[in-house]
Design a protein around this motif. Structure first.
Motif, PDB file in Angstrom:
ATOM      1  N   SER A  69       0.618  -0.953  -0.549  1.00  0.00           N
ATOM      2  CA  SER A  69       0.152  -0.120  -0.308  1.00  0.00           C
ATOM      3  C   SER A  69       0.955   1.279  -0.019  1.00  0.00           C
ATOM      4  CB  SER A  69      -0.581   0.230   1.191  1.00  0.00           C
ATOM      5  OG  SER A  69      -0.073   0.055   2.541  1.00  0.00           O
ATOM      6  N   LEU A  76      -1.455  -5.417  -1.137  1.00  0.00           N
ATOM      7  CA  LEU A  76      -2.666  -5.364  -1.858  1.00  0.00           C
ATOM      8  C   LEU A  76      -2.494  -6.642  -2.831  1.00  0.00           C
ATOM      9  CD1 LEU A  76      -3.253  -2.092  -1.860  1.00  0.00           C
ATOM     10  CD2 LEU A  76      -3.972  -3.341  -0.130  1.00  0.00           C
ATOM     11  N   CYS A  99     -12.636  -2.195  -7.177  1.00  0.00           N
ATOM     12  CA  CYS A  99     -12.421  -1.704  -5.587  1.00  0.00           C
ATOM     13  C   CYS A  99     -13.394  -2.809  -4.999  1.00  0.00           C
ATOM     14  CB  CYS A  99     -11.747  -1.113  -5.226  1.00  0.00           C
ATOM     15  SG  CYS A  99     -10.235  -0.459  -5.712  1.00  0.00           S
TER      16      CYS A  99
END
Length: 107
Positions: A69, A76, A99
């Motif tokens: 991140s 992620l 997302c």
């Protein structure tokens, strides 16, 4: 099943669409219960819709990537779907970012 002789197995992968089957559990030798049914396909997305099978000819499975991140606190995960240049030509191609916040991670 109510008599615990079978279960439904549902699966999919990056390269295979969803399918569900009824699978028999092994019966104890001394059991007086009737024999469980053999495995039976309940649903196959590939078989149910010809468009699913035809998409397999032009879509490639995703490439899975991981990256930190922006604050470096977490890693992620992403699935990148890249068009096949032989089919869709040289990019640039439209990009979709989806997302999913999802439930909290489970360790």
């Amino acid at each position: 099943s109510h008599d615990h002789s079978a279960f439904v197995d549902s699966c999919s992968s990056a390269s295979e669409p969803v399918a569900a089957a009824l699978a028999a559990l092994p019966q104890p030798a001394a059991s007086s219960a009737r024999p469980a049914a053999a495995e039976k396909v309940l649903f196959s997305a590939r078989a149910a819709d010809a468009r699913v099978a035809s998409l397999g000819a032009v879509l490639r499975p995703p490439r899975f990537v991981s990256f930190p991140s922006s604050d470096g606190a977490v890693t992620l995960q992403a699935a990148v779907y890249e068009p096949d240049e032989a089919v869709f030509g040289h990019g640039p191609h439209p990009t979709v970012v989806s997302c999913y916040g999802g439930p909290p991670p489970q360790d």
